[in-house]
Design a protein around this motif. Structure first.
Motif, PDB file in Angstrom:
ATOM      1  N   SER A 289     -20.210   0.345   5.649  1.00 32.38           N
ATOM      2  CA  SER A 289     -19.586   0.133   6.952  1.00 32.38           C
ATOM      3  C   SER A 289     -18.417   1.075   7.198  1.00 32.38           C
ATOM      4  O   SER A 289     -18.192   1.509   8.332  1.00 32.38           O
ATOM      5  N   GLU A 290     -17.668   1.391   6.141  1.00 31.29           N
ATOM      6  CA  GLU A 290     -16.471   2.210   6.338  1.00 31.29           C
ATOM      7  C   GLU A 290     -16.017   2.775   5.002  1.00 31.29           C
ATOM      8  O   GLU A 290     -16.220   2.167   3.957  1.00 31.29           O
ATOM      9  N   VAL A 291     -15.384   3.946   5.056  1.00 29.93           N
ATOM     10  CA  VAL A 291     -14.777   4.575   3.884  1.00 29.93           C
ATOM     11  C   VAL A 291     -13.312   4.825   4.198  1.00 29.93           C
ATOM     12  O   VAL A 291     -12.991   5.485   5.192  1.00 29.93           O
ATOM     13  N   LEU A 292     -12.428   4.291   3.368  1.00 30.22           N
ATOM     14  CA  LEU A 292     -10.994   4.437   3.575  1.00 30.22           C
ATOM     15  C   LEU A 292     -10.344   4.955   2.297  1.00 30.22           C
ATOM     16  O   LEU A 292     -10.831   4.670   1.192  1.00 30.22           O
ATOM     17  N   PRO A 293      -9.241   5.702   2.403  1.00 32.71           N
ATOM     18  CA  PRO A 293      -8.567   6.176   1.191  1.00 32.71           C
ATOM     19  C   PRO A 293      -7.931   5.023   0.427  1.00 32.71           C
ATOM     20  O   PRO A 293      -7.619   3.967   0.994  1.00 32.71           O
ATOM     21  N   LEU A 294      -7.736   5.239  -0.856  1.00 33.81           N
ATOM     22  CA  LEU A 294      -7.146   4.209  -1.723  1.00 33.81           C
ATOM     23  C   LEU A 294      -5.812   3.714  -1.174  1.00 33.81           C
ATOM     24  O   LEU A 294      -5.474   2.540  -1.304  1.00 33.81           O
ATOM     25  N   THR A 295      -5.062   4.611  -0.548  1.00 35.69           N
ATOM     26  CA  THR A 295      -3.748   4.245  -0.014  1.00 35.69           C
ATOM     27  C   THR A 295      -3.835   3.204   1.092  1.00 35.69           C
ATOM     28  O   THR A 295      -2.840   2.548   1.400  1.00 35.69           O
ATOM     29  N   ARG A 296      -5.024   3.036   1.690  1.00 36.67           N
ATOM     30  CA  ARG A 296      -5.176   2.076   2.782  1.00 36.67           C
ATOM     31  C   ARG A 296      -5.957   0.842   2.314  1.00 36.67           C
ATOM     32  O   ARG A 296      -6.728   0.234   3.059  1.00 36.67           O
ATOM     33  N   ALA A 297      -5.708   0.457   1.070  1.00 36.79           N
ATOM     34  CA  ALA A 297      -6.450  -0.664   0.479  1.00 36.79           C
ATOM     35  C   ALA A 297      -6.223  -1.969   1.226  1.00 36.79           C
ATOM     36  O   ALA A 297      -7.148  -2.777   1.362  1.00 36.79           O
ATOM     37  N   ARG A 298      -5.024  -2.190   1.707  1.00 35.54           N
ATOM     38  CA  ARG A 298      -4.761  -3.442   2.423  1.00 35.54           C
ATOM     39  C   ARG A 298      -5.663  -3.546   3.649  1.00 35.54           C
ATOM     40  O   ARG A 298      -6.277  -4.587   3.899  1.00 35.54           O
ATOM     41  N   LEU A 299      -5.741  -2.463   4.416  1.00 33.03           N
ATOM     42  CA  LEU A 299      -6.625  -2.454   5.588  1.00 33.03           C
ATOM     43  C   LEU A 299      -8.081  -2.583   5.146  1.00 33.03           C
ATOM     44  O   LEU A 299      -8.865  -3.295   5.782  1.00 33.03           O
ATOM     45  N   ALA A 300      -8.455  -1.921   4.054  1.00 37.35           N
ATOM     46  CA  ALA A 300      -9.834  -1.969   3.582  1.00 37.35           C
ATOM     47  C   ALA A 300     -10.237  -3.398   3.222  1.00 37.35           C
ATOM     48  O   ALA A 300     -11.350  -3.840   3.559  1.00 37.35           O
ATOM     49  N   PHE A 301      -9.367  -4.133   2.548  1.00 41.00           N
ATOM     50  CA  PHE A 301      -9.673  -5.527   2.204  1.00 41.00           C
ATOM     51  C   PHE A 301      -9.802  -6.368   3.468  1.00 41.00           C
ATOM     52  O   PHE A 301     -10.672  -7.242   3.559  1.00 41.00           O
TER      53      PHE A 301
END
Length: 317
Positions: A289-301
């Protein structure tokens, strides 16, 4: 280096030292990590977890005792067995009572710039499997585990309850091995992925009663097991794949009266999973569904926990 940390239901990215590599272990640079339902449950309090989560990953080996591993893309089995107990001697390392589990029990997970795992846990990723797709090896192996636990005759109808990440993988695996799969779910757009693989799909509104000898519960909900039992014929089998925080209430009377077999199912072998990815019999491209950088883990969760979202990947630096 950067590392995701879960604590008191809060997801943060912190700076911490690079892990030291013990003898027999590899140091691995994270390429991609996948957020699964277990990670979301850990964030909700499952296992009383605090620390770095993540057990679905693909990475590049930067240090190892085995020099041939250095520079290789790898995926890794998540159970770190003691290799000394009775269970390990019987090749049941996944059930070693002293085991650690990557990102779940006593071993920091993959959602960090560098992680460590025993070299014996690693599998090289063939060049014809992309890194984004290789993230699915661990959950795909868990789907394949079903076929190591039960022998489903070719052509037999199997109900798979759940149209989430694991449910869609299970449906494709059982279809690839000759079962007549009926995938039940609540999201038309997710079920389209299953129907695209030639699987018959049905919206789970009013589950049919006593309709199947074989049922897999991958709903990730407390209601799923009750529904599965209700759909199972006498002396049928229910495979339980859902991981949830908290207790699940179930009326045991129909299980006993109908002599239904309940089978818990967890991790699986990586070899068949890699083979299915290479063969194209299991397709995962539509499941990202989406790929996000590790730094944006809060948004990814947060995104990974939203209805209708499938796999959210964290990309390493």
């Amino acid at each position: 280096m950067r590392a995701v940390r879960l604590e008191n239901h809060v997801v943060e990215v912190r700076s911490q030292p690079r892990p030291r590599r013990p003898e027999g272990f590899a140091l691995i640079r994270l390429l991609y990590g996948g957020i699964c339902n277990t990670d979301l449950e850990l964030a909700r309090g499952y296992y009383g977890f605090s620390g770095t989560p993540g057990h679905e990953f693909v990475g590049e080996v930067t240090e190892a005792d085995d020099a041939t591993l250095i520079g290789e893309r790898v995926v890794g089995e998540i159970n770190l067995a003691c290799e000394r107990c009775e269970w390990c001697a019987r090749s049941f390392g996944r059930h070693c009572p002293k085991r650690k589990v990557l990102g779940i029990v006593k071993h920091p997970g993959a959602f960090r710039d560098f992680l460590t795992l025993p070299e014996r846990n690693l599998w090289r990723v063939p060049p014809d499997i992309s890194s984004e797709h290789a993230v699915f090896v661990e959950p795909l192996a868990a789907a394949c585990e079903i076929l190591d636990q039960v022998r489903i005759p070719v052509g037999d109808p199997v109900a798979v309850l759940g149209d989430g990440k694991l449910g869609l993988l299970i449906g494709q695996v059982l279809k690839a091995y000759g079962a007549e799969v009926h995938q039940y779910g609540r999201h038309r757009e997710k079920l389209q992925i299953a129907s695209g693989a030639g699987i018959e799909t049905r919206l789970l509104k009013k589950p049919p009663h006593a309709a199947y000898d074989w049922i897999v519960d991958a709903t990730g909900s407390s209601e799923g097991l009750r529904q599965a039992v209700g759909m199972c014929r006498p002396r049928g089998t229910v495979v339980m794949k859902s991981t949830m925080h908290g207790l699940v209430a179930i009326d045991t009377a129909p299980v006993i009266v109908n002599e239904i077999t309940l089978i818990g199912s967890r991790c699986g072998r990586f070899s068949p999973a890699l083979g299915l990815l290479r063969s194209g019999k299991v397709r995962v491209d539509q499941m990202i569904s989406e790929v996000l950088p590790l730094t944006r883990a809060r948004l990814a969760f947060r995104r990974a926990g939203q209805p209708g979202v499938l796999k959210v990947l964290l990309q390493g630096g």
